[in-house]
Write an enzyme that holds these catalytic residues in place. Structure first.
Site, PDB file in Angstrom:
ATOM      1  N   HIS A   1       6.068  49.232 -11.164  1.00 33.35           N
ATOM      2  CA  HIS A   1       7.254  49.007 -11.987  1.00 33.35           C
ATOM      3  C   HIS A   1       8.435  49.898 -11.583  1.00 33.35           C
ATOM      4  O   HIS A   1       9.548  49.410 -11.349  1.00 33.35           O
ATOM      5  CB  HIS A   1       6.929  49.253 -13.461  1.00 33.35           C
ATOM      6  CG  HIS A   1       5.732  48.507 -13.969  1.00 33.35           C
ATOM      7  ND1 HIS A   1       5.428  47.219 -13.559  1.00 33.35           N
ATOM      8  CD2 HIS A   1       4.766  48.856 -14.854  1.00 33.35           C
ATOM      9  CE1 HIS A   1       4.324  46.826 -14.177  1.00 33.35           C
ATOM     10  NE2 HIS A   1       3.909  47.799 -14.953  1.00 33.35           N
TER      11      HIS A   1
ATOM     12  N   ASP B   1      -0.492  53.593 -12.276  1.00 30.37           N
ATOM     13  CA  ASP B   1      -0.318  52.537 -13.273  1.00 30.37           C
ATOM     14  C   ASP B   1       1.136  52.109 -13.426  1.00 30.37           C
ATOM     15  O   ASP B   1       1.412  50.933 -13.654  1.00 30.37           O
ATOM     16  CB  ASP B   1      -0.853  53.013 -14.629  1.00 30.37           C
ATOM     17  CG  ASP B   1      -0.879  51.912 -15.672  1.00 30.37           C
ATOM     18  OD1 ASP B   1      -1.378  50.812 -15.361  1.00 30.37           O
ATOM     19  OD2 ASP B   1      -0.404  52.137 -16.797  1.00 30.37           O
TER      20      ASP B   1
ATOM     21  N   THR C   1     -10.865  34.151 -20.928  1.00 39.11           N
ATOM     22  CA  THR C   1     -11.187  34.635 -22.270  1.00 39.11           C
ATOM     23  C   THR C   1     -10.607  36.027 -22.534  1.00 39.11           C
ATOM     24  O   THR C   1     -10.775  36.574 -23.616  1.00 39.11           O
ATOM     25  CB  THR C   1     -12.710  34.712 -22.479  1.00 39.11           C
ATOM     26  OG1 THR C   1     -13.260  35.674 -21.566  1.00 39.11           O
ATOM     27  CG2 THR C   1     -13.368  33.361 -22.241  1.00 39.11           C
TER      28      THR C   1
ATOM     29  N   ASP D   1      -7.980  39.484 -22.657  1.00 42.58           N
ATOM     30  CA  ASP D   1      -6.852  39.904 -23.480  1.00 42.58           C
ATOM     31  C   ASP D   1      -5.521  39.454 -22.875  1.00 42.58           C
ATOM     32  O   ASP D   1      -4.631  38.998 -23.593  1.00 42.58           O
ATOM     33  CB  ASP D   1      -6.886  41.432 -23.632  1.00 42.58           C
ATOM     34  CG  ASP D   1      -5.762  41.950 -24.509  1.00 42.58           C
ATOM     35  OD1 ASP D   1      -5.750  41.616 -25.704  1.00 42.58           O
ATOM     36  OD2 ASP D   1      -4.900  42.686 -24.000  1.00 42.58           O
ATOM     37  N   LEU D   2      -5.370  39.582 -21.569  1.00 34.41           N
ATOM     38  CA  LEU D   2      -4.124  39.179 -20.914  1.00 34.41           C
ATOM     39  C   LEU D   2      -3.852  37.699 -21.127  1.00 34.41           C
ATOM     40  O   LEU D   2      -2.732  37.296 -21.461  1.00 34.41           O
ATOM     41  CB  LEU D   2      -4.183  39.484 -19.412  1.00 34.41           C
ATOM     42  CG  LEU D   2      -3.001  38.960 -18.599  1.00 34.41           C
ATOM     43  CD1 LEU D   2      -1.729  39.724 -18.945  1.00 34.41           C
ATOM     44  CD2 LEU D   2      -3.282  39.052 -17.102  1.00 34.41           C
ATOM     45  N   ALA D   3      -4.874  36.876 -20.946  1.00 33.67           N
ATOM     46  CA  ALA D   3      -4.703  35.439 -21.120  1.00 33.67           C
ATOM     47  C   ALA D   3      -4.266  35.105 -22.532  1.00 33.67           C
ATOM     48  O   ALA D   3      -3.343  34.299 -22.739  1.00 33.67           O
ATOM     49  CB  ALA D   3      -6.011  34.716 -20.777  1.00 33.67           C
TER      50      ALA D   3
ATOM     51  N   LYS E   1      11.779  40.775 -16.455  1.00 33.94           N
ATOM     52  CA  LYS E   1      12.567  41.187 -17.622  1.00 33.94           C
ATOM     53  C   LYS E   1      14.054  40.907 -17.399  1.00 33.94           C
ATOM     54  O   LYS E   1      14.595  41.132 -16.315  1.00 33.94           O
ATOM     55  CB  LYS E   1      12.334  42.673 -17.930  1.00 33.94           C
ATOM     56  CG  LYS E   1      10.925  42.963 -18.458  1.00 33.94           C
ATOM     57  CD  LYS E   1      10.732  44.441 -18.727  1.00 33.94           C
ATOM     58  CE  LYS E   1       9.350  44.724 -19.316  1.00 33.94           C
ATOM     59  NZ  LYS E   1       9.221  44.269 -20.700  1.00 33.94           N
TER      60      LYS E   1
ATOM     61  N   GLU F   1       6.349  55.196 -23.322  1.00 33.16           N
ATOM     62  CA  GLU F   1       5.491  54.411 -24.206  1.00 33.16           C
ATOM     63  C   GLU F   1       5.081  55.280 -25.394  1.00 33.16           C
ATOM     64  O   GLU F   1       4.681  56.434 -25.218  1.00 33.16           O
ATOM     65  CB  GLU F   1       4.260  53.914 -23.461  1.00 33.16           C
ATOM     66  CG  GLU F   1       4.588  52.998 -22.289  1.00 33.16           C
ATOM     67  CD  GLU F   1       3.349  52.522 -21.567  1.00 33.16           C
ATOM     68  OE1 GLU F   1       2.802  51.483 -21.970  1.00 33.16           O
ATOM     69  OE2 GLU F   1       2.927  53.200 -20.617  1.00 33.16           O
TER      70      GLU F   1
ATOM     71  N   ASP G   1       4.492  41.362 -11.134  1.00 34.83           N
ATOM     72  CA  ASP G   1       4.923  42.618 -11.755  1.00 34.83           C
ATOM     73  C   ASP G   1       5.851  42.188 -12.879  1.00 34.83           C
ATOM     74  O   ASP G   1       6.998  41.791 -12.629  1.00 34.83           O
ATOM     75  CB  ASP G   1       5.663  43.501 -10.740  1.00 34.83           C
ATOM     76  CG  ASP G   1       6.096  44.843 -11.333  1.00 34.83           C
ATOM     77  OD1 ASP G   1       6.243  44.922 -12.574  1.00 34.83           O
ATOM     78  OD2 ASP G   1       6.284  45.806 -10.572  1.00 34.83           O
ATOM     79  N   HIS G   2       5.373  42.254 -14.118  1.00 35.17           N
ATOM     80  CA  HIS G   2       6.121  41.637 -15.193  1.00 35.17           C
ATOM     81  C   HIS G   2       7.481  42.298 -15.433  1.00 35.17           C
ATOM     82  O   HIS G   2       8.368  41.684 -16.019  1.00 35.17           O
ATOM     83  CB  HIS G   2       5.292  41.602 -16.491  1.00 35.17           C
ATOM     84  CG  HIS G   2       5.069  42.930 -17.133  1.00 35.17           C
ATOM     85  ND1 HIS G   2       4.075  43.787 -16.742  1.00 35.17           N
ATOM     86  CD2 HIS G   2       5.707  43.540 -18.161  1.00 35.17           C
ATOM     87  CE1 HIS G   2       4.100  44.870 -17.491  1.00 35.17           C
ATOM     88  NE2 HIS G   2       5.088  44.756 -18.362  1.00 35.17           N
TER      89      HIS G   2
ATOM     90  N   LYS H   1       2.645  58.207 -21.628  1.00 35.92           N
ATOM     91  CA  LYS H   1       2.052  57.723 -22.873  1.00 35.92           C
ATOM     92  C   LYS H   1       2.343  58.716 -24.009  1.00 35.92           C
ATOM     93  O   LYS H   1       2.596  59.887 -23.782  1.00 35.92           O
ATOM     94  CB  LYS H   1       0.538  57.583 -22.708  1.00 35.92           C
ATOM     95  CG  LYS H   1       0.095  56.601 -21.629  1.00 35.92           C
ATOM     96  CD  LYS H   1       0.235  55.189 -22.095  1.00 35.92           C
ATOM     97  CE  LYS H   1      -0.423  54.216 -21.110  1.00 35.92           C
ATOM     98  NZ  LYS H   1      -0.246  52.820 -21.534  1.00 35.92           N
TER      99      LYS H   1
END
Length: 486
Positions: free
Chosen positions: A242, A237, A16, A18-20, A184, A218, A179-180, A338
């Site tokens: 990354h 983070d 349920t 946010d990532l999903a 890429k 970001e 690691d998305h 950020k």
């Protein structure tokens, strides 16, 4: 590769979340549209919320609304999803989960293939994996693979404990630490550029390269992630995973073959070559920062769930030293933060200037190879040429390649690519434990030096929103006679 249909049951813990909804369901739908998922797949979403299958289907269709204008196709896709209200600490709930999984395995002809996606807090990973084993949800007649999200620990010791918990149930070959950034398109292009071109292959060393710069900036602040960010900071983070993964791809030696084993071996060697700094070296080579308020934007300390005297860094810049034959003496500059000027992921490889200036009255710039990862994927090279005209003056030009609209439409989103890799059992684009262990050891030395430093609370904030970070970040390069290319 062809789009061979994959047969598997997905069990998503945190179904349920946010990532999903933002990443996993749209990625599965893209795989469905491309034919990798057809009739022989099913998804069980689990979480505490008391949803029904019908409500779950509506959530699924809403999450893919921007990707489909075919209502029948969206309905058919959503029909493969089932919801199970679940408490990860309740053994009885795993019995119910096993019965549903076995039922769906038979209904959809899944051959016992199961992919467990742990989209939850890492503190539950060990409990979930142990119950998957003891309640015999893990099958004997197919593959069983587990995908885990970051953060994978908060230092080496916690990461090792987490790996031991997962490793007691799943062998390394079946653990997919996602690691998305490794999914890429342009990050994957690094190896193609380096080892697929004789020019760059010959020049990719300290004889020709002046420095390498990696920027992950970001534009947004911490937003709803402030609670997590207070315990993490930019170092954990972004740098530990990354950025260090990108560093390994840029500095690793050529692998014997394009295989997961050979590439991982060279990535590990690259991480071993990173100089681990002592406290004095950290102070000299690393900069941290925190954004303040500007142009109606909140300061970090004014964000919800953030302490008013928080010393958590929202910006990191550093100079890395790679102690191997090819990169000794080549500084690797990194930065991430950020509330910076813009959202971008970019790599700049700056080559040394000509040792003899033939054109004495001209101002020659360094040749620069730029790999734009986001938001506009592409590659460009900055070269010196003659200006058009009677005089012999030089100028710097960019020769570039960017993806066409058609290519962008065909380009898999990072999660889509990585989920398909996991279905196929391809581990190349996932971090292995040895890689994580060396990255954590490198990072822990920085974190410890910062924790031991008596930094005044007035030291933050030290950069304004919509900038590229604190002035000290620029000075880090200037003292070496360099500057940020971006």
């Amino acid at each position: 590769m062809n789009n061979t249909e994959q047969q598997a049951l997905f069990i998503i813990f945190g179904g349920t979340g946010d990532l999903a909804q933002r990443k996993l369901y749209p990625s599965l739908f893209n795989l469905y549209k491309r034919g990798y998922l057809k009739n022989h797949f099913a998804v069980i979403g689990t979480a505490r919320r008391p949803w029904t299958d019908e409500h779950y289907h509506e959530v699924i269709k809403e999450s893919i609304a921007d990707l489909s204008d075919d209502e029948e196709k969206a309905n058919d896709f959503a029909s493969h999803f089932y919801y199970q209200s679940h408490n990860v600490n309740d053994t009885n709930h795993y019995v119910t989960l096993r019965d549903l999984a076995d039922k769906l395995d038979e209904k959809y002809g899944l051959c016992g293939n199961r992919l467990y996606y742990l989209a939850m807090s890492p503190r539950f990973f060990g409990t979930i994996c142990e119950h998957l084993k003891t309640q015999e949800i893990i099958t004997k007649n197919g593959y069983n693979r587990v995908v885990v999200e970051k953060p994978f620990g908060h230092d080496y010791e916690s990461a090792k404990a987490l790996d031991d918990e997962i490793g007691s149930v799943f062998p390394e070959r079946d653990v997919f630490r996602i690691d998305h950034y490794l999914g890429k398109e342009m990050v994957q292009n690094i190896l193609a550029v380096r080892f697929g071109n004789s020019m760059f292959n010959a020049m990719w060393n300290n004889r020709y390269i002046s420095n390498i710069q990696i920027t992950l900036s970001e534009a947004l602040g911490v937003e709803e992630r402030a609670g997590y960010y207070e315990t993490s900071g930019a170092l954990r983070d972004m740098v530990q995973n990354h950025i260090l993964q990108i560093v390994t791809l840029l500095t690793m030696n050529a692998p014997v073959s394009y295989s997961a084993e050979d590439i991982s071996r060279e990535k590990i060697n690259a991480l071993k070559s990173l100089k681990v700094y002592n406290a004095d070296e950290v102070k000299k080579n690393f900069v941290r920062g925190q954004y303040g308020s500007d142009a109606g934007l909140k300061a970090y300390r004014d964000e919800d769930q953030v302490a008013s005297d928080s010393m958590t860094e929202t910006f990191v810049a550093g100079k890395l030293a790679v102690e191997n034959m090819d990169f000794a003496g080549v500084p690797i500059y990194i930065r991430t933060g950020k509330r910076m000027k813009e959202k971008a992921t970019r790599i700049d490889v700056v080559f040394k200037q000509m040792p003899v200036v033939v054109f004495k009255d001209s101002c020659l710039k360094s040749d620069v190879l730029t790999i734009n990862v986001d938001p506009e994927p592409g590659i460009s090279i900055q070269l010196n040429t003659k200006k058009v005209g009677q005089n012999f003056d030089t100028e710097s030009i960019d020769i570039g390649y960017s993806l066409s609209d058609e290519q962008k439409a065909e380009m898999p989103e990072a999660y889509e690519r990585l989920i398909l890799n996991a279905l196929r059992g391809e581990t190349m684009n996932f971090a292995r434990w040895d890689e994580l262990s060396y990255s954590w050891k490198f990072l822990d030395s920085i974190r410890k030096a910062w924790d031991d430093e008596d930094l005044s609370v007035d030291a933050f904030p030290n950069y304004a929103c919509k900038t590229m970070g604190p002035k000290a970040s620029d000075e880090l390069l200037e003292k070496d006679g360099n500057h940020w290319e971006f």
